[in-house]
Design a protein around this motif. Structure first.
Motif, short mmCIF file in Angstrom:
data_model
loop_
_atom_site.label_atom_id
_atom_site.label_comp_id
_atom_site.label_asym_id
_atom_site.label_seq_id
_atom_site.Cartn_x
_atom_site.Cartn_y
_atom_site.Cartn_z
N VAL A 186 4.82 9.34 59.72
CA VAL A 186 5.46 9.70 60.98
C VAL A 186 6.98 9.78 60.80
O VAL A 186 7.62 10.69 61.29
CB VAL A 186 5.10 8.67 62.08
CG1 VAL A 186 5.94 8.89 63.33
CG2 VAL A 186 3.63 8.79 62.41
N LYS A 187 7.53 8.80 60.09
CA LYS A 187 8.96 8.86 59.82
C LYS A 187 9.22 9.66 58.54
O LYS A 187 8.37 9.72 57.67
CB LYS A 187 9.52 7.46 59.67
CG LYS A 187 9.78 6.79 61.00
CD LYS A 187 10.50 5.49 60.78
CE LYS A 187 10.61 4.69 62.06
NZ LYS A 187 10.94 3.29 61.76
N GLY A 188 10.42 10.17 58.40
CA GLY A 188 10.76 10.93 57.22
C GLY A 188 11.90 11.87 57.57
O GLY A 188 11.73 12.74 58.42
N VAL A 189 13.07 11.66 56.97
CA VAL A 189 14.23 12.48 57.31
C VAL A 189 14.85 13.03 56.03
O VAL A 189 16.07 13.06 55.89
CB VAL A 189 15.26 11.67 58.13
CG1 VAL A 189 14.75 11.42 59.52
CG2 VAL A 189 15.61 10.34 57.46
N GLY B 152 15.27 6.56 64.03
CA GLY B 152 13.99 5.96 64.41
C GLY B 152 14.21 4.60 65.02
O GLY B 152 14.91 4.46 66.02
N GLY B 153 13.62 3.58 64.39
CA GLY B 153 13.74 2.21 64.90
C GLY B 153 12.38 1.56 64.94
O GLY B 153 11.37 2.21 64.69
N PRO B 154 12.34 0.25 65.27
CA PRO B 154 11.07 -0.49 65.26
C PRO B 154 10.01 0.11 66.20
O PRO B 154 8.83 0.01 65.92
CB PRO B 154 11.48 -1.90 65.73
CG PRO B 154 12.93 -2.01 65.43
CD PRO B 154 13.49 -0.63 65.54
N ALA B 156 9.17 3.08 66.72
CA ALA B 156 8.71 4.44 66.36
C ALA B 156 7.20 4.53 66.21
O ALA B 156 6.63 5.61 66.38
CB ALA B 156 9.40 4.93 65.10
N VAL B 161 10.25 9.25 66.92
CA VAL B 161 11.66 9.26 66.50
C VAL B 161 12.47 10.18 67.43
O VAL B 161 11.93 10.77 68.36
CB VAL B 161 11.77 9.69 65.02
CG1 VAL B 161 11.16 8.62 64.12
CG2 VAL B 161 11.10 11.04 64.79
N HIS B 374 8.95 -1.63 58.98
CA HIS B 374 8.09 -1.19 60.07
C HIS B 374 6.69 -0.88 59.53
O HIS B 374 6.43 0.22 59.04
CB HIS B 374 8.71 0.04 60.72
CG HIS B 374 10.21 -0.08 60.92
ND1 HIS B 374 10.77 -1.13 61.61
CD2 HIS B 374 11.24 0.69 60.51
CE1 HIS B 374 12.10 -1.00 61.62
NE2 HIS B 374 12.40 0.10 60.95
N GLU B 416 14.76 6.84 57.98
CA GLU B 416 15.67 6.76 59.13
C GLU B 416 17.11 7.10 58.78
O GLU B 416 17.85 7.57 59.62
CB GLU B 416 15.65 5.33 59.69
CG GLU B 416 14.28 4.85 60.05
CD GLU B 416 14.28 3.46 60.66
OE1 GLU B 416 13.54 3.26 61.63
OE2 GLU B 416 15.02 2.57 60.17
#
Lengths: 466, 466
Positions: A186-189, B152-154, B156, B161, B374, B416
């Protein structure tokens, strides 16, 4: 057959099996249209892809020889995205229909573009998982088209649209370069999010050959509530009351008085005459949650002045309430010889203003315009009904008037169907010349010869000729 | 001062007020760094923007004269995104800090790039609304940087995001063209989604001057649970057990044994010696829901073998449990002279494999690598601690080994923080030459002279010189 086309086809013929490359006119004719009102046009040839390598071969040959390519997955689009309006090749994905992976631990599914959405829903739900987007065509539309059009559906208020569920994609560019975009997380930048750009680009920037989609745990329980209301303003008050309680229903479907009149005789329960609007609310969550929210939502909607609130907790009962919504499309089609449907969006607070504008336009042009849709996200399906073919120019004037009203209310021309062929003439109503110019530059970067899905998004006169 | 720079500054000076254009070396020095380890470099000048017109004037002048521009909002980035590594002008947004609109009915907020995130949280929560992203720097970071880096952050795991909350943006291109991207509604498929492309592009494609953000109703209730576990594998089992119950916590924070040892003496409650991992779970929803989910989650985590499960329902108690997580950064900094932190991501099921790879790398290079992060989205903060400056090359070798392990596990280099300056040398470990080449073509399309935030994302040697 033009010499460029025959050179491209002979190159493609060397790369794919003989049964994949089809020039038979009857078969080609079956790829001439989608589910829109765009004039059918058969392609000169169809290539049924079975692998990424097939797609690379087709794109490389077609770029080399300047042959148009129209990608097609389910062919259920509503604005002509899969219609080969300038001929050339249809690149068909029904043969790439594998669900390659459903991973519980990672909460992802990996699919080919020909997978029918309903089959993905069933497969992931069998694993206790859930994929959000649910366009009404889900039993026939395929993921490739969902991605190309950024499909939505009734559940978008809570669960968002296809882009929100797309983690990564394999694509092939117009010149035949395969690219792996995005990620499995889900995250990824890392770098530019080209996957987010390709989703919703209507098959004009690159051809999608595979997608990695996000899943979530399947909500344990679903409950449905149908509120019969004195007018559409009460529907607005009901939505605000739910927001105030912090309740986010997965669906919030609005029916106006016209559509309610159409379904009244067709459903198995009584809809009182005083009901001039209805709101279909669907909640989901864990069992206890859902029951609790159902009670609170029911009380709140009763308190804002509902005539009646019907509640359903189980499959059969829920289907009965959805019948009113499901019956609509058929009922609308029966009610007039001709029908066109637009899927405009306005900010939620402007729904009553849009319905008032609709009333004025309907009266001015003397065209019936029954309206229903997704009150949670402001996406309304405004239908145009008429019986005499000669009225068509009037209908088009009414559509333009509707689009102008939508833009004035800070809305957008299309919530789910895309621009395609049908809305291309209206793009400049919403977007500045500079913004359209920037999009054309991106198109030219990805597809310098303009071979990929020509005639879509940008009005034909302005479209780069091949 | 070079003649191109002085020509650009005199043009800008005619467009903005005299107090907005600053060349005083002391002031410039205060814009030399962000919160990363990138070597500080003061800009030649700072322009404090107050309006879109200011940004248009700066970009037009700098494109005309070939002067570098580095946009800066909060300056809290962790990879050097706001450091003017090639000099030129810093375009600072602290003066554009208005929350222009919070609209309950439409569930949107309209903000300028200098708005500090924590202030937006307070403002929307005062209206009973909620904005999801919550990077740890929320009391100092600003929306412009959040958008540029796709923060993002916790939260997410449940709430996604920054891109997922961005509906529309006003941007100014490198040549000074203002564009209105996106929309004010959740749905909308009119043309290419350039807003989705600009989010996360680290200020290299366009300058953001305004954003329309999605809001949702504020969850009525929040509850926190801290599980003390025998090892990280138990944490994996706990996450799977929650997924199986259909529970989606908003935060799922993992602490490994090393980080647990660091916080053990600092927190107000006893962490038993046998605890070699901890999982901090935060649930939200309506009051009844939250209570119910808390009980089910607690039972499930107990059942997979937790040593202890601590539960907190209210502000003060919750803060006590979060203390273990909040204390970490300070405790890590105290524990060694030098520290570098990477924010890699792996698919959730690979978290144990990543921690094993971390153990091997830590042993091989003899560098302490405490890890937390996370667990819900696989985004782990791997820290590198050392005390002797001469060890720095070893640390960089260990970082490269970590990145190689992450890519082998189908993960991504940054969840992030972005690529910026620090991760640019490693981009090719994850992405193909073709994909990097495509991104550079997009960069060249948006910014043909390469003046916008130079030296970021793409390794300096390969970056187009101005």
């Amino acid at each position: 057959m033009s010499s460029t086309l025959s050179r491209a086809l002979s190159e493609i013929g060397r790369a794919v099996d003989s049964d994949q490359l089809i020039t038979d006119p009857d078969v080609c004719a079956s790829y001439a249209s989608d589910e829109s009102e765009v004039t059918p046009r058969p392609p000169d040839a169809v290539v049924r892809a079975r692998s990424e390598a097939d797609v690379v071969a087709v794109m490389a040959a077609c770029t080399r020889h300047g042959v148009f390519v129209t990608p097609r997955a389910g062919g259920t689009g509503r604005t002509g995205g899969a219609v080969p309006v300038q001929g050339g090749i249809v690149l068909a994905f029904e043969g790439m229909h594998e669900i390659q992976e459903i991973h519980r631990g990672d909460l992802v599914a990996v699919v080919q573009p020909g997978v029918v959405l309903g089959r993905l829903h069933e497969a992931v739900e069998a694993e206790g998982l859930f994929y959000g987007p649910d366009p009404n065509s889900l039993s026939t539309c395929a993921l490739g088209g969902n991605l190309a059009e950024n499909a939505g559906g009734p559940r978008a208020f809570k669960y968002g649209v296809t882009r929100d569920w797309t983690l990564g994609m394999d694509v092939v560019t117009a010149d035949g370069t395969p690219l792996r975009l995005g990620k499995r997380t889900v995250k990824g930048v890392t770098g530019y999010d080209l996957a987010a750009l390709v989703v919703g680009s209507e098959g004009t920037l690159a051809v999608i050959t595979r997608a990695t989609l996000k899943l979530i745990p399947k909500p344990e329980s679903v409950a449905t509530l149908l509120a019969l209301l004195p007018d559409v303003h009460a529907a607005g008050r009901a939505v605000n009351a739910l927001v105030k309680l912090g309740i986010v229903p997965r669906c919030l479907e609005l029916l106006d008085s016209y559509t309610l009149d159409l379904v009244r005789p067709a459903v198995a329960f009584a809809i009182p005459e005083q009901a001039r609007a209805a709101l279909l609310v669907e909640l989901d969550g864990s069992i206890g949650t859902c029951e609790l929210d159902l009670e609170r939502a029911g009380n709140a909607i009763q308190a804002i002045g509902a005539l009646e609130v019907l509640v359903a907790r189980h499959g059969g009962e829920r289907a009965r309430l959805w019948e009113a919504r499901r019956e609509l499309s058929r009922a609308l089609r029966r009610s007039a010889r001709f029908k066109l449907a637009e899927d405009v969006v306005v900010p939620k607070s402007q729904i009553p203003a849009l319905l008032e504008a609709r009333d004025r336009i309907s009266e001015r042009f003397a065209i019936a315009m029954p309206t229903y849709g997704h009150a949670g996200d402001g996406n309304l399906h405004v239908n145009f009904l008429w019986n005499d073919a000669s009225e068509e120019p009037t209908v088009h004037a009414a559509i333009e008037a509707l689009f102008r009203a939508v833009v004035a209310l800070e809305g957008t021309l299309s919530g789910e169907h895309g621009i395609g062929v049908l809305k291309a003439p209206y793009l400049a109503l919403e977007q500045s010349a500079q913004l359209i110019d920037w999009q054309k530059r991106i198109k030219a970067l990805f597809d310098p010869k303009g071979i990929l899905n020509p005639g879509k998004i940008f009005a034909p006169a302005e479209h780069r000729a091949c």
